[in-house]
Structures are given as structure tokens and as C-alpha cells.
Design a protein around this motif. Sequence first.
Motif, PDB file in Angstrom:
ATOM      1  N   ARG A  63      78.243 125.533  42.351  1.00  0.00           N
ATOM      2  CA  ARG A  63      79.095 124.831  41.384  1.00  0.00           C
ATOM      3  C   ARG A  63      79.913 125.835  40.573  1.00  0.00           C
ATOM      4  O   ARG A  63      81.074 125.575  40.237  1.00  0.00           O
ATOM      5  CB  ARG A  63      78.213 123.997  40.452  1.00  0.00           C
ATOM      6  CG  ARG A  63      78.957 123.239  39.362  1.00  0.00           C
ATOM      7  CD  ARG A  63      79.816 122.107  39.921  1.00  0.00           C
ATOM      8  NE  ARG A  63      80.246 121.226  38.857  1.00  0.00           N
ATOM      9  CZ  ARG A  63      80.334 119.914  38.936  1.00  0.00           C
ATOM     10  NH1 ARG A  63      80.020 119.297  40.070  1.00  0.00           N
ATOM     11  NH2 ARG A  63      80.733 119.189  37.913  1.00  0.00           N
ATOM     12  N   ALA A  64      79.317 126.981  40.284  1.00  0.00           N
ATOM     13  CA  ALA A  64      80.038 128.021  39.539  1.00  0.00           C
ATOM     14  C   ALA A  64      81.237 128.513  40.333  1.00  0.00           C
ATOM     15  O   ALA A  64      82.344 128.669  39.792  1.00  0.00           O
ATOM     16  CB  ALA A  64      79.094 129.178  39.216  1.00  0.00           C
ATOM     17  N   VAL A  65      81.050 128.772  41.629  1.00  0.00           N
ATOM     18  CA  VAL A  65      82.164 129.228  42.471  1.00  0.00           C
ATOM     19  C   VAL A  65      83.240 128.155  42.543  1.00  0.00           C
ATOM     20  O   VAL A  65      84.438 128.438  42.384  1.00  0.00           O
ATOM     21  CB  VAL A  65      81.670 129.590  43.879  1.00  0.00           C
ATOM     22  CG1 VAL A  65      82.850 129.976  44.778  1.00  0.00           C
ATOM     23  CG2 VAL A  65      80.664 130.737  43.833  1.00  0.00           C
ATOM     24  N   ARG A  66      82.812 126.930  42.776  1.00  0.00           N
ATOM     25  CA  ARG A  66      83.786 125.830  42.872  1.00  0.00           C
ATOM     26  C   ARG A  66      84.549 125.646  41.559  1.00  0.00           C
ATOM     27  O   ARG A  66      85.761 125.394  41.565  1.00  0.00           O
ATOM     28  CB  ARG A  66      83.060 124.538  43.237  1.00  0.00           C
ATOM     29  CG  ARG A  66      82.513 124.504  44.656  1.00  0.00           C
ATOM     30  CD  ARG A  66      81.874 123.159  44.988  1.00  0.00           C
ATOM     31  NE  ARG A  66      81.543 123.075  46.402  1.00  0.00           N
ATOM     32  CZ  ARG A  66      80.304 123.015  46.879  1.00  0.00           C
ATOM     33  NH1 ARG A  66      79.264 123.024  46.062  1.00  0.00           N
ATOM     34  NH2 ARG A  66      80.100 122.943  48.184  1.00  0.00           N
ATOM     35  N   SER A  77      88.567 126.115  41.313  1.00  0.00           N
ATOM     36  CA  SER A  77      89.391 124.949  40.986  1.00  0.00           C
ATOM     37  C   SER A  77      90.215 125.160  39.719  1.00  0.00           C
ATOM     38  O   SER A  77      91.234 124.493  39.518  1.00  0.00           O
ATOM     39  CB  SER A  77      88.503 123.711  40.816  1.00  0.00           C
ATOM     40  OG  SER A  77      87.680 123.831  39.662  1.00  0.00           O
ATOM     41  N   ARG A  78      89.781 126.109  38.872  1.00  0.00           N
ATOM     42  CA  ARG A  78      90.478 126.353  37.605  1.00  0.00           C
ATOM     43  C   ARG A  78      91.116 127.739  37.560  1.00  0.00           C
ATOM     44  O   ARG A  78      91.408 128.263  36.492  1.00  0.00           O
ATOM     45  CB  ARG A  78      89.484 126.198  36.438  1.00  0.00           C
ATOM     46  CG  ARG A  78      88.923 124.789  36.300  1.00  0.00           C
ATOM     47  CD  ARG A  78      87.860 124.693  35.223  1.00  0.00           C
ATOM     48  NE  ARG A  78      88.351 125.120  33.919  1.00  0.00           N
ATOM     49  CZ  ARG A  78      87.609 125.146  32.806  1.00  0.00           C
ATOM     50  NH1 ARG A  78      86.328 124.783  32.863  1.00  0.00           N
ATOM     51  NH2 ARG A  78      88.117 125.555  31.661  1.00  0.00           N
ATOM     52  N   ALA A  90      84.461 119.068  47.137  1.00  0.00           N
ATOM     53  CA  ALA A  90      85.516 119.270  48.125  1.00  0.00           C
ATOM     54  C   ALA A  90      86.123 120.663  48.041  1.00  0.00           C
ATOM     55  O   ALA A  90      86.789 121.121  48.983  1.00  0.00           O
ATOM     56  CB  ALA A  90      86.614 118.218  47.936  1.00  0.00           C
ATOM     57  N   THR A  91      85.903 121.362  46.929  1.00  0.00           N
ATOM     58  CA  THR A  91      86.410 122.727  46.759  1.00  0.00           C
ATOM     59  C   THR A  91      85.480 123.716  47.442  1.00  0.00           C
ATOM     60  O   THR A  91      84.256 123.593  47.351  1.00  0.00           O
ATOM     61  CB  THR A  91      86.519 123.069  45.261  1.00  0.00           C
ATOM     62  OG1 THR A  91      87.410 122.140  44.638  1.00  0.00           O
ATOM     63  CG2 THR A  91      87.030 124.480  45.045  1.00  0.00           C
ATOM     64  N   SER A  92      86.039 124.697  48.118  1.00  0.00           N
ATOM     65  CA  SER A  92      85.220 125.690  48.813  1.00  0.00           C
ATOM     66  C   SER A  92      84.324 126.444  47.834  1.00  0.00           C
ATOM     67  O   SER A  92      84.764 126.885  46.775  1.00  0.00           O
ATOM     68  CB  SER A  92      86.107 126.691  49.548  1.00  0.00           C
ATOM     69  OG  SER A  92      85.335 127.771  50.051  1.00  0.00           O
ATOM     70  N   ALA A  93      83.058 126.610  48.222  1.00  0.00           N
ATOM     71  CA  ALA A  93      82.093 127.357  47.409  1.00  0.00           C
ATOM     72  C   ALA A  93      81.798 128.726  47.999  1.00  0.00           C
ATOM     73  O   ALA A  93      80.903 129.428  47.515  1.00  0.00           O
ATOM     74  CB  ALA A  93      80.793 126.570  47.273  1.00  0.00           C
ATOM     75  N   ASP A  99      92.354 135.089  40.583  1.00  0.00           N
ATOM     76  CA  ASP A  99      92.814 134.825  41.939  1.00  0.00           C
ATOM     77  C   ASP A  99      91.750 134.000  42.662  1.00  0.00           C
ATOM     78  O   ASP A  99      90.599 134.451  42.795  1.00  0.00           O
ATOM     79  CB  ASP A  99      93.048 136.157  42.663  1.00  0.00           C
ATOM     80  CG  ASP A  99      93.737 135.985  44.008  1.00  0.00           C
ATOM     81  OD1 ASP A  99      93.535 134.936  44.648  1.00  0.00           O
ATOM     82  OD2 ASP A  99      94.454 136.917  44.417  1.00  0.00           O
ATOM     83  N   PRO A 100      92.077 132.808  43.145  1.00  0.00           N
ATOM     84  CA  PRO A 100      91.070 131.971  43.808  1.00  0.00           C
ATOM     85  C   PRO A 100      90.536 132.574  45.098  1.00  0.00           C
ATOM     86  O   PRO A 100      89.514 132.116  45.616  1.00  0.00           O
ATOM     87  CB  PRO A 100      91.826 130.662  44.076  1.00  0.00           C
ATOM     88  CG  PRO A 100      93.266 131.037  44.102  1.00  0.00           C
ATOM     89  CD  PRO A 100      93.402 132.156  43.110  1.00  0.00           C
ATOM     90  N   ALA A 101      91.217 133.624  45.616  1.00  0.00           N
ATOM     91  CA  ALA A 101      90.765 134.294  46.830  1.00  0.00           C
ATOM     92  C   ALA A 101      90.049 135.608  46.530  1.00  0.00           C
ATOM     93  O   ALA A 101      89.782 136.401  47.436  1.00  0.00           O
ATOM     94  CB  ALA A 101      91.947 134.556  47.762  1.00  0.00           C
TER      95      ALA A 101
END
Length: 309
Positions: A122-125, A129-130, A173-176, A137-139
Motif C-alpha cells: 500500500r505504501a508503494v501504491r 499514485s501521488r 489497480a496501481t502497481s506495487a 518520480d513514479p519510476a
Amino acid sequence: MKKTLIALLLTLGAGMASADSNVITLWPEGVPGAKAIGPEKIGGGYNSNVTDASLTRIGPAVDRPNGTAVIICPGGGYVRMSTAREGEQYGNWLSTLGVTAYVLKYRMQEYGHPAPLQDVLRAVRTLRSRAAELGIDPARIGVMGSSAGGHLAASAGTLFDHPLGRTGAPLDATSARPDFLMLMYPVITMKDPAAHAGSRKALLGANPSPAAIELMSLENQVTSATPPTLLIHTQEDQAVPVENSIVFYQALTRAKVPAEMYLFEHGSHGMGMRDGLGTTSLWPHRAEEWLLERGLLTPSKAVAKLQAK
């Protein structure tokens, strides 16, 4: 007098808002499977008896933010978290490198498996997501962990798509999947003779099923999708044998996952960033070199584009 009092209250309120803005609650819709376990215990640099999982932000040095983020999982055998030594201290070090750190407060023995896994994923997601809002950087979102926190970080890197890590929330639905892992003297296997019995009992119970032991022996869960990994361990570790890092490295190598491992002679378990351990005390330099080599300390082009808008 009245205006002065109002001004003071506004100032205090702004300070409180600023402090609160550094803490992200992971389950605002309600903690999955919440239990009445009493208040959280905080003291001596440790946290325990956690229900409300959260991330506490330690921002990057003001003159060098690079967009990389690291979620830090403190160790403590899934019984307590060494928040000061293996959380805040690492976060402050990462700050000097321009990295935005987030110290994870996760559920432990009072909940057992799969609650910690749900919290770290959940922390990664949440960060991904934010990312635009948070200036990261989301990547370039990594997970770092020590001891049992290393097991949790490695769980994120191997079980990021496992059904047990989902709760049915839209954020599922967001990649973890973390983009990289940094594992400090990690617990990896749940199998004897190299298993850390205390972590196994706290996470899986006194009589875990063979299936649970197999799943949470993370050397068995490595695939080509496991992110690049840095491992640091010592020969002198009498609590979590160095074989834990070795078997994970071997699994990463078989799966052709980029990995580096530093095995030092000196340093007991839970060494953190202590001086006086010979070459072992230089591990932060080796870690910095690894981050630099992977391009994680250079300014993120994705973040620069967002900031330019």
C-alpha cells in the motif's frame, strides 16, 4: 491582545499542519481487519503494537532533490520497529543524497501475515499514485529494509502482485512493484537452519503451515520481475545468518536480476550506521555508489517536466 492571540493560534496551527503534512496515513478508509490491540507503544527509539500504518517523510536536501524516493522498513523481528536507528537515521542519510525518504510504520505480530505485506505494498501504491503531488518520480520508488524489515522489503520485491497484498480498494489497480531494493542484513528464508525463528513466529505464528513457510521463504519467490537489489550483511551476524543474503543473491542471479552484494567481516546484527567497524562502516559509501551507478541520484527528467508545467 485578541489579534495577538489569533495570530499565535494561526502560527501554531500552521506548524501543526506542516508537521502533519509529513505523515501519510495508509488506510484512510479503515485498516483491513482492524483489531482492538490497545494504543501504540513508542519509546527508546522503537515503535510497537501498531495498527495505524503510515509513512513519515524525510525530505531531500534542499539544494539537491533528485526525484528518487525510498520507503524504509525498520527491523525488529516483526515484534517492534527500530525506528530511530534503522528508520530515521537512514532517512537522514538518504536526504543528503537528494533522495526523499519515507519511514514505514507497519503492522506486526499482533496482526501477522499478510498485514505487513499489505502495508508495504500500500505504501508503494500510495507514493506512485501521488508522485506528481509529492515531487517524486513514479519510476524511481525503492524499498529499503533491515533484518525483519529487510524481509518485508524483499516481500515487496517478490510478492508485489500477490493476491494477499490486495484488499479490494481502488488503489489496488496501481502497481506495487518497487523499482529497486536495498536490503540490510535481511531475514529472507523461513526455513531452518538459516531462519530467524523469532521473525518466523511473530509473522506466521508458532505452528506455520508448510505453504506459509514456502511462500514467505523469499528466495523461492524471486523471478525476472524482481527489481535490482543491493544486499549488505556481515560474517559476525549471529542473529540472522549471512546465508539469508547469500541464498537471495543466488536466486537473483539465476533469474538474471541485476544485484550486488557486500559481505563484510565485522559488525553484529542491527549495526545500523555505527562507526568503528572497519570497512563495514563504509557501507553507506558502497550504497551511494550503487545508487549513483543505477542513475538514481541524478535529477529525474520526469520530475523536472512536472515542475516546469
